[in-house]
Structure formats: structure tokens, C-alpha cells
Design a protein around this motif. Structure first.
Motif, PDB file in Angstrom:
ATOM      1  N   VAL A 235       0.838  -1.198   0.000  1.00 36.42           N
ATOM      2  CA  VAL A 235       0.000   0.000   0.000  1.00 36.42           C
ATOM      3  C   VAL A 235       0.872   1.246   0.000  1.00 36.42           C
ATOM      4  CG1 VAL A 235      -1.657   1.341   1.370  1.00 36.42           C
ATOM      5  CG2 VAL A 235      -2.008  -1.102   1.049  1.00 36.42           C
ATOM      6  N   GLY A 236       1.955   1.252   0.758  1.00 36.66           N
ATOM      7  CA  GLY A 236       2.863   2.392   0.804  1.00 36.66           C
ATOM      8  C   GLY A 236       3.529   2.632  -0.544  1.00 36.66           C
ATOM      9  N   LEU A 237       4.025   1.563  -1.175  1.00 38.62           N
ATOM     10  CA  LEU A 237       4.643   1.700  -2.495  1.00 38.62           C
ATOM     11  C   LEU A 237       3.618   2.165  -3.544  1.00 38.62           C
ATOM     12  CD1 LEU A 237       7.070  -1.356  -2.650  1.00 38.62           C
ATOM     13  CD2 LEU A 237       7.680   1.051  -2.595  1.00 38.62           C
ATOM     14  N   GLY A 238       2.439   1.623  -3.475  1.00 35.33           N
ATOM     15  CA  GLY A 238       1.378   2.030  -4.408  1.00 35.33           C
ATOM     16  C   GLY A 238       1.041   3.504  -4.253  1.00 35.33           C
ATOM     17  N   THR A 239       0.986   3.968  -2.989  1.00 34.73           N
ATOM     18  CA  THR A 239       0.713   5.377  -2.724  1.00 34.73           C
ATOM     19  C   THR A 239       1.839   6.250  -3.262  1.00 34.73           C
ATOM     20  OG1 THR A 239      -0.526   4.776  -0.742  1.00 34.73           O
ATOM     21  CG2 THR A 239       0.213   7.065  -0.909  1.00 34.73           C
ATOM     22  N   ALA A 240       3.085   5.825  -3.084  1.00 36.67           N
ATOM     23  CA  ALA A 240       4.232   6.595  -3.578  1.00 36.67           C
ATOM     24  C   ALA A 240       4.191   6.691  -5.110  1.00 36.67           C
ATOM     25  CB  ALA A 240       5.532   5.952  -3.111  1.00 36.67           C
ATOM     26  N   VAL A 241       3.897   5.586  -5.796  1.00 37.92           N
ATOM     27  CA  VAL A 241       3.813   5.594  -7.257  1.00 37.92           C
ATOM     28  C   VAL A 241       2.675   6.509  -7.713  1.00 37.92           C
ATOM     29  CG1 VAL A 241       3.263   4.165  -9.282  1.00 37.92           C
ATOM     30  CG2 VAL A 241       4.897   3.348  -7.581  1.00 37.92           C
ATOM     31  N   ALA A 242       1.534   6.448  -7.055  1.00 37.00           N
ATOM     32  CA  ALA A 242       0.394   7.284  -7.426  1.00 37.00           C
ATOM     33  C   ALA A 242       0.715   8.761  -7.230  1.00 37.00           C
ATOM     34  CB  ALA A 242      -0.833   6.890  -6.611  1.00 37.00           C
ATOM     35  N   VAL A 243       1.338   9.122  -6.114  1.00 36.87           N
ATOM     36  CA  VAL A 243       1.692  10.514  -5.855  1.00 36.87           C
ATOM     37  C   VAL A 243       2.680  10.999  -6.911  1.00 36.87           C
ATOM     38  CG1 VAL A 243       2.934  12.041  -4.241  1.00 36.87           C
ATOM     39  CG2 VAL A 243       1.176  10.479  -3.387  1.00 36.87           C
ATOM     40  N   TYR A 244       3.670  10.174  -7.246  1.00 45.30           N
ATOM     41  CA  TYR A 244       4.673  10.558  -8.245  1.00 45.30           C
ATOM     42  C   TYR A 244       4.028  10.792  -9.618  1.00 45.30           C
ATOM     43  CZ  TYR A 244       8.530  10.324 -11.531  1.00 45.30           C
ATOM     44  OH  TYR A 244       9.404  10.592 -12.533  1.00 45.30           O
ATOM     45  N   SER A 245       3.189   9.865 -10.056  1.00 45.29           N
ATOM     46  CA  SER A 245       2.595   9.984 -11.398  1.00 45.29           C
ATOM     47  C   SER A 245       1.574  11.121 -11.476  1.00 45.29           C
ATOM     48  CB  SER A 245       1.952   8.665 -11.821  1.00 45.29           C
ATOM     49  OG  SER A 245       0.857   8.364 -10.977  1.00 45.29           O
TER      50      SER A 245
END
Length: 184
Positions: free
Chosen positions: A14-24
């Protein structure tokens, strides 16, 4: 302790997914620039258009085509074409830098009454040409008239004169005065 390991992995995903979403979602996007609306080049015109074509018809039969770079229509019924080319039904072409026509109800080739200026040219399907600085054309009579200096070419023959006419139906060219014809 099995569930704890699974919970740690789920939190990491969930943390990695959130980081990818924020970046994109926060990366730079291209700026969209709205193009301004075209400004009328002639404020007295009721209609203006850039390059286009119009078809002339008699019933369902196409009798000619008008191509132009710019068109302007006015309240008094005049239409002005810039860089106009009129392809008539018999294969003849009338062209000029500026063509001014009066509006008629007849949308056929016979309804064209035009004043041509700039380099006015009448060209028949066989390649015969008549040119001048100004000309008038009547679709009803099929007669084009050049009031000033006129130049014609037909095959190996060229000529100049003061004033000239071209008859659409017969293909006849006449130099009215001071004719000088050269044969090659």
C-alpha cells in the motif's frame, strides 16, 4: 506470527502504491494554450472565410467549381474572393488575384457576373490563355472583356493588344486594337 508478516507486506505494498500514485499524479503536464479566435479582417463584411471551395450546379449536375484563398460577403450582395479560380463546365478556367461578384439567384455557371483584378486570366481546356490586369465576365453571355493591355497564347502563337475579349462558347479570342501577333 504469520498474520504479522502478511500485514507488514500489505502495508509495504500500500505504501509503495501510494508513492507511485503521488509521483505519477504530480509530474509536470504539458501546458495547453488556447488559440485565440480569428479576428475579422474586414469589419464591414457580414461573412468571412479562409481557403475553400464552392460548387455551381444546374439541377443535380455540377457545372463549375470556385476555389479561393479568402472570401468576404457584404450586405449589398457583393462577394469578394482573393486568389480565386473558377473552373467552368466546359473545362475553361477564370482566375484572378481578386474577384468581385454580385449575388444572383442563379447558382449555375450562367449566374456568374464578375469583375476580375490583379492578374486576370482566362484559360481554355486546350491551353489557350488570355491575360490582363483587369477583366469583366458575364456568365449569361459567356463573354470576358479585358479593357487594357491584353496578352494571349495559343499553341505556337502569342500576341498582345490593347483590349481583348474571350467568348466561352466558341473559344474565340479577339484583340481589339494595336494587335501584334508572333508565330513560332
Amino acid at each position: 506470527m504469520r498474520w504479522e508478516k502478511s500485514a507488514r507486506i500489505a502495508i509495504a505494498v500500500v505504501g509503495l502504491g501510494t508513492a507511485v500514485a503521488v509521483y505519477s499524479l504530480t509530474k509536470k503536464r504539458p501546458v495547453i494554450v488556447n488559440t485565440p479566435l480569428a479576428v475579422a479582417s474586414d469589419p464591414t463584411a457580414t461573412l468571412q472565410s479562409e481557403a475553400g471551395q464552392q460548387m455551381r450546379t444546374e439541377g443535380s449536375r455540377i457545372t463549375g467549381k470556385i476555389s479561393y484563398e479568402r472570401l468576404r460577403q457584404y450586405e449589398d450582395g457583393r462577394t469578394v474572393y482573393d486568389k480565386a479560380r473558377f473552373e467552368l463546365g466546359n473545362g475553361s478556367v477564370l482566375s484572378a488575384d481578386v474577384v468581385e461578384m454580385k449575388s444572383t439567384q442563379d447558382q449555375s455557371e450562367r449566374g456568374i457576373d464578375a469583375a476580375l483584378s490583379g492578374t486576370a486570366r482566362m484559360e481554355m481546356a486546350d491551353g489557350t490563355k488570355l491575360e490582363g490586369e483587369k477583366a469583366t465576365y458575364s456568365g449569361a453571355t459567356g463573354l470576358a472583356t479585358i479593357p487594357g493591355a491584353a496578352v494571349f497564347t495559343r499553341g505556337g502563337m502569342t500576341g498582345t493588344g490593347n483590349g481583348g475579349t474571350w467568348e466561352r462558347d466558341s473559344g474565340t479570342i479577339r484583340l481589339l486594337a494595336d494587335a501584334c501577333v508572333t508565330l513560332t
